[in-house]
Motif scaffolding. Structure first.
Motif, PDB file in Angstrom:
ATOM      1  N   UNK A 154      -8.836  15.078   3.306  1.00 31.79           N
ATOM      2  CA  UNK A 154      -9.739  16.294   2.774  1.00 31.79           C
ATOM      3  C   UNK A 154     -11.051  15.527   2.619  1.00 31.79           C
ATOM      4  N   UNK A 155     -12.243  16.327   3.007  1.00 29.24           N
ATOM      5  CA  UNK A 155     -13.467  15.722   2.617  1.00 29.24           C
ATOM      6  C   UNK A 155     -13.686  15.755   1.146  1.00 29.24           C
ATOM      7  N   UNK A 156     -14.599  14.616   0.713  1.00 30.49           N
ATOM      8  CA  UNK A 156     -15.025  14.782  -0.415  1.00 30.49           C
ATOM      9  C   UNK A 156     -15.114  15.908  -1.286  1.00 30.49           C
ATOM     10  N   UNK A 157     -14.909  16.109  -2.617  1.00 28.89           N
ATOM     11  CA  UNK A 157     -15.279  17.247  -3.538  1.00 28.89           C
ATOM     12  C   UNK A 157     -14.658  18.458  -2.905  1.00 28.89           C
ATOM     13  N   UNK A 158     -13.381  18.599  -2.641  1.00 26.84           N
ATOM     14  CA  UNK A 158     -12.724  19.558  -1.864  1.00 26.84           C
ATOM     15  C   UNK A 158     -12.019  20.345  -2.949  1.00 26.84           C
ATOM     16  N   UNK A 159     -11.532  19.694  -4.243  1.00 23.12           N
ATOM     17  CA  UNK A 159     -10.778  20.612  -4.891  1.00 23.12           C
ATOM     18  C   UNK A 159     -11.335  20.643  -6.430  1.00 23.12           C
ATOM     19  N   UNK A 160     -10.911  21.606  -7.414  1.00 22.47           N
ATOM     20  CA  UNK A 160     -11.665  21.540  -8.912  1.00 22.47           C
ATOM     21  C   UNK A 160     -10.685  20.561  -9.697  1.00 22.47           C
ATOM     22  N   UNK A 161      -9.369  20.523  -9.203  1.00 22.01           N
ATOM     23  CA  UNK A 161      -8.300  19.735  -9.926  1.00 22.01           C
ATOM     24  C   UNK A 161      -7.230  19.391  -8.895  1.00 22.01           C
ATOM     25  N   UNK A 162      -7.337  17.777  -9.196  1.00 21.07           N
ATOM     26  CA  UNK A 162      -6.088  17.172  -8.641  1.00 21.07           C
ATOM     27  C   UNK A 162      -5.172  16.503  -9.241  1.00 21.07           C
ATOM     28  N   UNK A 163      -3.854  17.192  -9.180  1.00 21.47           N
ATOM     29  CA  UNK A 163      -2.750  16.619  -9.927  1.00 21.47           C
ATOM     30  C   UNK A 163      -1.649  16.104  -9.284  1.00 21.47           C
ATOM     31  N   UNK A 164      -0.913  15.119 -10.101  1.00 27.43           N
ATOM     32  CA  UNK A 164       0.225  14.329  -9.617  1.00 27.43           C
ATOM     33  C   UNK A 164       1.115  14.086 -10.848  1.00 27.43           C
ATOM     34  N   UNK A 165       2.386  14.608 -10.675  1.00 27.61           N
ATOM     35  CA  UNK A 165       3.361  14.617 -11.406  1.00 27.61           C
ATOM     36  C   UNK A 165       4.529  13.641 -10.976  1.00 27.61           C
ATOM     37  N   UNK A 166       4.989  12.746 -11.689  1.00 30.41           N
ATOM     38  CA  UNK A 166       5.730  11.599 -11.378  1.00 30.41           C
ATOM     39  C   UNK A 166       5.587  11.064 -10.280  1.00 30.41           C
ATOM     40  N   UNK A 167       4.386  10.608  -9.672  1.00 32.83           N
ATOM     41  CA  UNK A 167       4.032  10.180  -8.229  1.00 32.83           C
ATOM     42  C   UNK A 167       3.591   8.842  -8.367  1.00 32.83           C
ATOM     43  N   UNK A 168       2.536   8.438  -9.313  1.00 37.56           N
ATOM     44  CA  UNK A 168       2.180   7.151  -9.264  1.00 37.56           C
ATOM     45  C   UNK A 168       3.096   6.113  -9.581  1.00 37.56           C
ATOM     46  N   UNK A 169       3.827   6.252 -10.052  1.00 36.99           N
ATOM     47  CA  UNK A 169       4.991   5.293 -10.338  1.00 36.99           C
ATOM     48  C   UNK A 169       5.729   5.024  -9.126  1.00 36.99           C
ATOM     49  N   UNK A 170       5.530   5.676  -8.012  1.00 38.90           N
ATOM     50  CA  UNK A 170       6.184   5.434  -6.685  1.00 38.90           C
ATOM     51  C   UNK A 170       5.294   4.819  -5.695  1.00 38.90           C
ATOM     52  N   UNK A 171       4.202   4.857  -6.007  1.00 40.93           N
ATOM     53  CA  UNK A 171       3.172   4.620  -5.056  1.00 40.93           C
ATOM     54  C   UNK A 171       3.019   3.207  -4.912  1.00 40.93           C
ATOM     55  N   UNK A 172       2.606   2.421  -3.745  1.00 42.78           N
ATOM     56  CA  UNK A 172       2.435   1.047  -3.546  1.00 42.78           C
ATOM     57  C   UNK A 172       1.135   0.499  -4.338  1.00 42.78           C
ATOM     58  N   UNK A 191       0.945  -1.091   0.103  1.00 42.23           N
ATOM     59  CA  UNK A 191       0.015  -0.122  -0.102  1.00 42.23           C
ATOM     60  C   UNK A 191       0.881   1.151   0.073  1.00 42.23           C
ATOM     61  N   UNK A 192       1.844   1.074   0.628  1.00 47.35           N
ATOM     62  CA  UNK A 192       2.880   2.368   0.715  1.00 47.35           C
ATOM     63  C   UNK A 192       4.235   1.716   0.321  1.00 47.35           C
ATOM     64  N   UNK A 193       4.766   2.323  -0.701  1.00 46.99           N
ATOM     65  CA  UNK A 193       5.773   1.925  -1.229  1.00 46.99           C
ATOM     66  C   UNK A 193       7.048   3.089  -0.671  1.00 46.99           C
ATOM     67  N   UNK A 194       8.361   2.513  -0.795  1.00 49.02           N
ATOM     68  CA  UNK A 194       9.432   3.227  -0.480  1.00 49.02           C
ATOM     69  C   UNK A 194       9.826   4.258  -1.644  1.00 49.02           C
ATOM     70  N   UNK A 195       9.715   5.715  -1.335  1.00 46.84           N
ATOM     71  CA  UNK A 195      10.199   6.533  -2.519  1.00 46.84           C
ATOM     72  C   UNK A 195      11.366   6.324  -3.097  1.00 46.84           C
ATOM     73  N   UNK A 196      11.777   5.660  -4.244  1.00 47.55           N
ATOM     74  CA  UNK A 196      13.218   5.015  -4.654  1.00 47.55           C
ATOM     75  C   UNK A 196      14.245   6.148  -4.646  1.00 47.55           C
ATOM     76  N   UNK A 197      13.790   7.342  -5.148  1.00 49.49           N
ATOM     77  CA  UNK A 197      15.149   8.476  -5.181  1.00 49.49           C
ATOM     78  C   UNK A 197      15.575   8.909  -3.913  1.00 49.49           C
ATOM     79  N   UNK A 198      14.517   9.219  -3.223  1.00 52.71           N
ATOM     80  CA  UNK A 198      14.945  10.081  -2.013  1.00 52.71           C
ATOM     81  C   UNK A 198      15.055  11.478  -2.329  1.00 52.71           C
ATOM     82  N   UNK A 199      15.437  12.307  -1.283  1.00 55.02           N
ATOM     83  CA  UNK A 199      15.385  13.834  -1.834  1.00 55.02           C
ATOM     84  C   UNK A 199      16.887  14.454  -1.713  1.00 55.02           C
ATOM     85  N   UNK A 200      17.971  13.519  -2.212  1.00 56.97           N
ATOM     86  CA  UNK A 200      19.424  14.039  -2.201  1.00 56.97           C
ATOM     87  C   UNK A 200      19.311  15.128  -3.209  1.00 56.97           C
TER      88      UNK A 200
END
Ligand SMILES: C[S@@+](CC[C@H](N)C(=O)[O-])C[C@H]1O[C@@H](n2cnc3c(N)ncnc32)[C@H](O)[C@@H]1O
Length: 269
Positions: A102-120, A4-13
């Motif tokens: 966050x409650x349901x329907x909180x945002x008009x846009x939900x964005x994720x850039x280069x994130x789904x490849x890292x999640x479990x 469910x929760x993967x390890x973020x491969x790159x870290x923040x070096x």
């Protein structure tokens, strides 16, 4: 089974952030920009050092942007970027895309850039992004596809780099060839109105090649990725040093060229 929760491969070096801080809304979210309106409320999931987040905030001057990150440390840098740019419509919070606070329907846009490849669990992540997006809003995701990366010249050591990276990313619970899978994941998450596209990053000028080869040479020996590669038995330090040197040698080639294929989706919530 995906974790469910993967390890973020790159870290923040620093060598990783050298790549992330190059990113702008124009070079990394062009597929979304035509859908933005000045008063929108945007959630930027996995915002990292926040350069795209800050651009999005400028594009919704009467709205707001929330940057959400699993790693608290990098948010200090994101806050500094927003401060330096004088933005007062952006805030940052720690969180996990699998379980958004966050409650349901909180945002008009939900964005994720280069994130789904890292999640479990990218399907659950997309379902959560959909839950917090108001009906009629947009969930926008973009991810590279490592197996589709291509380059020239082609020394065998860079093939070893790619094979090793993909092994380590999967051992961490991620999916490095995410770009081609985004549409499938979004359909599984229940989206029915989806616009899929692809876009590339191309590095070919001497400056781009020096930057890209240098950050991978450093990342291969000095980042969290290097630590995990050795600790997980995927490579020895000597092998990492060889791959790092191969990146430096490749970066000295006058004909060097690198292409990154990114899959992207606009999903109607
Ligand atoms: C490749 S970076 C992308 C950063 C930024 N979006 C960009 O493109 O410059 C992926 C980011 O997602 C974050 N992340 C990984 N797993 C996460 C999760 N489960 N929830 C929220 N953020 C996550 C990481 O900490 C990392 O900062």
């Amino acid at each position: 089974m995906p974790q469910e929760t993967a390890v973020y491969t790159h870290g923040h070096h620093e060598s990783v952030l050298r790549s992330h801080t190059w990113r702008t809304a124009a070079n990394s979210a062009a597929y979304l920009l035509g859908s933005l309106k000045p008063d929108m409320r945007v959630l930027d999931v996995g915002c990292g050092p926040g350069t795209i987040t800050a651009d999005l905030a400028e594009l919704v001057p009467r709205g707001s942007v929330t940057g959400l990150e699993a790693a608290p440390g990098v948010l200090e840098q994101a806050r500094a970027v927003a401060r330096e740019r004088g933005l007062d419509n952006v805030d940052f919070t720690v969180g996990d895309v699998h379980e958004l606070a966050f409650p349901d329907d909180s945002f008009s846009v939900v964005h994720a850039h280069q994130v789904l490849q890292h999640v479990g669990d990218p399907v659950r992540a997309l379902a959560e992004m959909r839950r917090v997006c108001a009906p009629g809003g947009i969930v926008a995701v973009r991810d590279a596809d490592y197996a589709a990366m291509t380059w020239y010249p082609q020394p065998p050591a860079l093939d070893r780099w790619l094979a090793l990276y993909r092994r380590v990313a999967r051992a961490n619970g991620g999916e490095p060839d995410a770009g081609r899978r985004l549409l499938s994941w979004a359909r599984q998450a229940g989206f029915t109105e989806i616009t899929a596209s692809a876009d590339t990053w191309c590095y070919a000028t001497p400056e781009e090649i020096a930057w890209w080869s240098g950050l991978w040479a450093d990342r291969t020996v000095a980042s969290e990725y290097a630590r995990v590669a050795v600790a997980g038995g995927h490579a020895t330090e000597e092998e990492l040093a060889e791959v790092s040197e191969a990146w430096r040698e490749w970066g000295r080639q006058p004909d060097a060229w690198f292409g990154v294929l990114n899959g992207e989706l606009l999903c109607r919530a």
